[in-house]
Design an enzyme around this catalytic site. Sequence first.
Site, PDB file in Angstrom:
ATOM      1  N   THR A 145     -11.262   3.379  10.188  1.00  0.00           N
ATOM      2  CA  THR A 145     -11.151   2.573  11.404  1.00  0.00           C
ATOM      3  C   THR A 145     -10.753   3.392  12.626  1.00  0.00           C
ATOM      4  OG1 THR A 145      -8.910   1.959  10.728  1.00  0.00           O
ATOM      5  CG2 THR A 145     -10.678   0.401  10.237  1.00  0.00           C
ATOM      6  N   ARG A 172       2.373  -1.196  10.644  1.00  0.00           N
ATOM      7  CA  ARG A 172       3.295  -1.087  11.773  1.00  0.00           C
ATOM      8  C   ARG A 172       3.677  -2.412  12.426  1.00  0.00           C
ATOM      9  NH1 ARG A 172       0.217   4.077  14.314  1.00  0.00           N
ATOM     10  NH2 ARG A 172      -1.466   3.047  13.172  1.00  0.00           N
ATOM     11  N   LYS A 229       0.837  -1.201   0.000  1.00  0.00           N
ATOM     12  CA  LYS A 229       0.000   0.000   0.000  1.00  0.00           C
ATOM     13  C   LYS A 229       0.870   1.247   0.000  1.00  0.00           C
ATOM     14  CE  LYS A 229      -1.527   2.484   3.285  1.00  0.00           C
ATOM     15  NZ  LYS A 229      -2.135   3.094   4.497  1.00  0.00           N
ATOM     16  N   ASP A 287     -13.735  14.482  -4.237  1.00  0.00           N
ATOM     17  CA  ASP A 287     -13.785  15.797  -4.872  1.00  0.00           C
ATOM     18  C   ASP A 287     -15.024  15.851  -5.756  1.00  0.00           C
ATOM     19  OD1 ASP A 287     -12.939  18.349  -5.999  1.00  0.00           O
ATOM     20  OD2 ASP A 287     -10.892  17.762  -5.464  1.00  0.00           O
ATOM     21  N   ASP A 329      -3.597   4.266  -1.998  1.00  0.00           N
ATOM     22  CA  ASP A 329      -4.612   4.653  -1.020  1.00  0.00           C
ATOM     23  C   ASP A 329      -4.597   6.163  -0.797  1.00  0.00           C
ATOM     24  OD1 ASP A 329      -6.579   4.433   0.904  1.00  0.00           O
ATOM     25  OD2 ASP A 329      -5.174   3.957   2.520  1.00  0.00           O
TER      26      ASP A 329
END
Length: 239
Positions: free
Chosen positions: A122, A214, A31, A63, A58
């Site tokens: 999330t 992470r 990503k 818009d 991502d």
Amino acid sequence: MSNKIIVALDLKGLDNILRLVDTLENALWFKVGAVNFTAYGIKLIEELKKRNKKVFLDLKYHDIPNTTKEAVYSAAELGVDMLTIHSIGGTSMMKAAADAIREFEQKEGKKGPLILAVTVLTSIDNDALKEDMFINDTVENTVLKLASKAMKSSINGLVASAKETKMLREKFGNYFTIVTPGIRPSWSAKQDQKRITTPSDAIKLGSDFMVIGRPIYKAENPKEAFEKIRKETENVNPR
């Protein structure tokens, strides 16, 4: 290679990013988010493609319809494999995004990227939904409503918490490809995510892809962390 784990490249430094990619030889999907696309742009996409990796861009486009359409078309030209838009941008915007992919495929004669409509981030819970977004409803109901709008707009991919994946499968079956962020192995820190799920449970609940950052790139041994997650999930099937 693992086809279910999307490794989030949210660490700093292009050399560090590419070193991680090269270390994770069994990872197929990566990503690229707003921070590192802003910092390294097309160069990062090109380097991933040179390594035969699949790219999840991502940037969460949100818009007016024409601007979103042009942005989505440009992303398709970059050769990315998935990209995100915000479903809260409305049906006209989502339809414009879907039109961009159709036009790209007709012109280029090849498959364009999958569009994923982001439902509720999330990091948002029921309180934040009401206080910060002025939506007087639950996260679950909001996700279902946004998913319905995405379906009507010819969007067949979603970004949603695994906490909502089961109900999305119950309502929409396998219409959507569902990508789930907020994934944290039981041995990893929760950090700033509020609606999280373990990798195995995410697959059991019906997620097609899991975005994990992470817990992998901040691990003492990122390759070992990735392989641990991969082995934990390789034989897990949806319930």
